[in-house]
Design a protein around this motif. Structure first.
Motif, short mmCIF file in Angstrom:
data_model
loop_
_atom_site.label_atom_id
_atom_site.label_comp_id
_atom_site.label_asym_id
_atom_site.label_seq_id
_atom_site.Cartn_x
_atom_site.Cartn_y
_atom_site.Cartn_z
N LYS A 23 0.83 -1.21 0.00
CA LYS A 23 0.00 0.00 0.00
C LYS A 23 0.87 1.26 0.00
CE LYS A 23 -3.29 2.37 3.06
NZ LYS A 23 -2.35 3.43 3.50
N LYS A 24 0.39 2.28 -0.71
CA LYS A 24 1.07 3.57 -0.72
C LYS A 24 0.96 4.21 0.67
CE LYS A 24 2.38 4.70 -4.25
NZ LYS A 24 3.63 4.31 -4.94
N ARG A 25 1.79 5.20 0.90
CA ARG A 25 1.77 5.87 2.20
C ARG A 25 0.44 6.60 2.42
NH1 ARG A 25 1.04 11.46 1.11
NH2 ARG A 25 2.37 12.15 -0.61
N PRO A 26 0.04 6.79 3.67
CA PRO A 26 -1.22 7.47 3.94
C PRO A 26 -1.27 8.85 3.27
CG PRO A 26 -0.37 6.50 5.95
CD PRO A 26 0.70 6.33 4.91
N GLY A 27 -2.39 9.14 2.64
CA GLY A 27 -2.58 10.43 2.00
C GLY A 27 -1.98 10.55 0.61
N TRP A 28 -1.43 9.45 0.08
CA TRP A 28 -0.79 9.51 -1.24
C TRP A 28 -1.82 9.77 -2.33
CZ3 TRP A 28 -1.29 7.08 -5.92
CH2 TRP A 28 -0.24 7.23 -6.84
N ALA A 172 17.18 -7.93 2.60
CA ALA A 172 16.32 -7.27 3.60
C ALA A 172 15.10 -6.62 2.99
CB ALA A 172 17.14 -6.22 4.36
N THR A 173 14.63 -7.15 1.85
CA THR A 173 13.61 -6.41 1.11
C THR A 173 12.32 -6.15 1.88
OG1 THR A 173 12.57 -6.21 -1.07
CG2 THR A 173 12.52 -8.39 -0.04
N SER A 174 11.88 -7.06 2.72
CA SER A 174 10.66 -6.82 3.49
C SER A 174 10.96 -6.53 4.95
CB SER A 174 9.71 -8.02 3.38
OG SER A 174 10.34 -9.20 3.82
N ALA A 175 12.23 -6.21 5.24
CA ALA A 175 12.63 -5.84 6.60
C ALA A 175 13.08 -4.39 6.68
CB ALA A 175 13.77 -6.75 7.06
N ALA A 176 13.73 -3.89 5.63
CA ALA A 176 14.21 -2.51 5.63
C ALA A 176 13.05 -1.55 5.92
CB ALA A 176 14.84 -2.17 4.29
N PHE A 177 13.28 -0.61 6.79
CA PHE A 177 12.30 0.39 7.24
C PHE A 177 11.28 -0.17 8.24
CE2 PHE A 177 13.49 1.66 2.90
CZ PHE A 177 14.07 2.89 3.15
N LEU A 262 9.95 8.43 1.07
CA LEU A 262 11.03 8.68 2.03
C LEU A 262 10.76 9.96 2.82
CD1 LEU A 262 14.11 7.76 -0.20
CD2 LEU A 262 13.22 6.42 1.71
N LYS A 263 10.27 10.99 2.13
CA LYS A 263 9.92 12.24 2.82
C LYS A 263 8.81 12.00 3.84
CE LYS A 263 11.10 15.50 -0.90
NZ LYS A 263 10.53 16.47 -1.89
N TRP A 264 7.86 11.15 3.48
CA TRP A 264 6.78 10.82 4.43
C TRP A 264 7.37 10.15 5.67
CZ3 TRP A 264 5.31 5.71 5.77
CH2 TRP A 264 4.25 5.65 6.68
N GLY A 265 8.28 9.19 5.46
CA GLY A 265 8.92 8.52 6.60
C GLY A 265 9.63 9.51 7.50
N GLY A 269 8.51 10.99 11.87
CA GLY A 269 9.42 10.72 12.99
C GLY A 269 10.57 9.80 12.66
N GLY A 270 10.73 9.47 11.38
CA GLY A 270 11.88 8.69 10.97
C GLY A 270 11.77 7.19 11.24
N LEU A 271 12.91 6.55 11.33
CA LEU A 271 12.97 5.09 11.40
C LEU A 271 12.24 4.53 12.62
CD1 LEU A 271 14.15 2.76 9.74
CD2 LEU A 271 16.18 2.85 11.19
#
Length: 390
Positions: A23-28, A172-177, A262-265, A269-271
């Motif tokens: 899913k895209k980030r909230p509000g995308w 780490a494709t489904s672990a990164a972030f 990435l900007k949304w992340g 509050g980041g990682l």
């Protein structure tokens, strides 16, 4: 005639629980892509700056050490991993750890590479990790940090020798972030744009430690390497590749979308915030499974259960007593009802995994949507059982 099971009253606001693309980030919305450099050469100065921005923002958000190189590469996480396996393996013994469908692809690659000293450690049953203590200090170690098709992850990085002689190669494709990465224990990390952060598909990320760079510059494999696998020039690392000068033509539309996520992340509050959102989503399911007798996690060990691709199995004796094809049909019908009601799209287990459900719980998913979905899974289950008993 069976009485229809009453429908739950609340639906998830967004029914997209796919494990990839996620899913895209909230509000995308498509407006997020208005600044994309479509129709421009990826070699142009503005386009290379945008690709470099994607690399730099990834480094900052993931807290990648300053001396690690990052590149955007073709063919998603698969392309990134195969670049590494075909370019680096063979210099040392190899230990490959696999416990789900994608990890087993690297076992297949090892066969093609005809490695002289390669030990395969495959987890059984599906969802169980192999014995990670078998990792040899002198060997290159290949593993999948989080197995999306099995819903199982490594519990930590303690099993990787700190004084290792070989390289630790982490898919780490489904672990990164979504899960911590111990960079001191990883020499190679790969992931894709379309997984945890919900970017568009086709692009992979390749992160190399100084030790991995040294391997590339000192080891020449005795196999031909296709152009898209080549990371060196005249025996030295191709530094331009790690500055946004990609091997092949990337999508600048997809690049803009990745920068947006990435900007949304960063904005939430980041990682730490990304990790917390995934943990909270998976926690909602864990609490429900604890009080629901007919369903369980595919991964039996709580320490190894994924917080992104959460894989579930039906343990009702009325279902488990059925022949394997009938169990698969039951699970297919269960997922089909959820899709028909538009409450969970793409929630069936992976095609080569045991039959069940797979619910994506990464950071782009809203906790309220996970909570709203669970009564619908109950409804679909009761409906399928009533049909079974009819």
């Amino acid at each position: 005639m069976n009485t229809p099971i009453p429908l739950p009253g609340v639906r998830p606001v967004d029914a997209r629980f796919s494990s990839g693309p996620t899913k895209k980030r909230p509000g995308w919305s498509l407006q997020a892509l208005e600044g994309a450099l479509v129709g421009r050469s990826h070699r142009s100065k503005p386009a290379k700056a945008r690709l470099k921005e994607a690399i730099d923002r990834s480094r900052a958000l993931l807290r990648v050490p300053a001396d690690y190189r990052i590149a955007i590469v073709p063919a998603s996480d698969t392309g990134a991993m195969e670049m590494v396996l075909w370019s680096m393996l063979g210099a040392r013994p190899v230990d490959i750890f696999a416990w789900e469908s994608f990890g087993e692809e690297w076992v297949t690659d090892a066969g093609y590479l005809k490695l002289k000293d390669c030990r395969l450690h495959v987890g059984r049953p599906y969802g169980a990790l192999p014995d990670l203590s078998l990792a040899r200090r002198e060997a290159d170690i290949v593993f999948t940090q989080n197995g999306t098709t099995a819903g199982a992850k490594i519990p930590n990085f303690d099993w990787i020798p700190a004084d290792r002689e070989g390289l630790a190669i982490n898919d780490a494709t489904s672990a990164a972030f979504a899960q911590p990465i111990d960079w001191a224990k990883c020499d190679v990390v790969t992931y894709s744009w379309q997984k945890v952060m919900g970017g568009e598909a086709a692009h992979g990320m390749l992160i190399l430690s100084p030790r991995a760079v040294q391997r590339l510059e000192t080891y020449t494999p005795d196999r031909p390497l296709p152009k898209i696998f080549r990371m060196t020039r005249k025996g030295k690392l191709d530094e331009e590749l790690f500055q946004g000068n990609t091997i092949n033509t990337p999508s600048l539309l997809a690049t803009e979308d990745f920068i947006d996520t990435l900007k949304w992340g960063e904005s939430i509050g980041g990682l730490d915030a990304l990790h917390a959102r995934a943990n909270a989503n998976a926690g909602v399911i864990a609490e429900w499974v604890e009080r629901t007798p007919w369903i369980d996690f595919l991964a039996a060990d709580p320490a190894t259960r994924s917080n992104t691709g959460v894989c579930l199995k039906v343990v009702d004796p009325r279902v488990t007593a059925l022949p394997a094809d009938k169990q698969a049909e039951f699970a297919k019908n269960l997922a089909g009802l959820l899709e028909k009601e538009q409450v969970a799209l793409d929630a069936a287990s992976y095609r080569t995994a045991p039959p069940g459900l797979r619910i994506w719980c990464g950071a782009t998913i809203e906790k309220a949507d996970v909570a709203a979905l669970l009564p619908w899974i109950e409804w679909a289950y009761l409906t399928c059982v009533s049909q079974l008993e009819a």
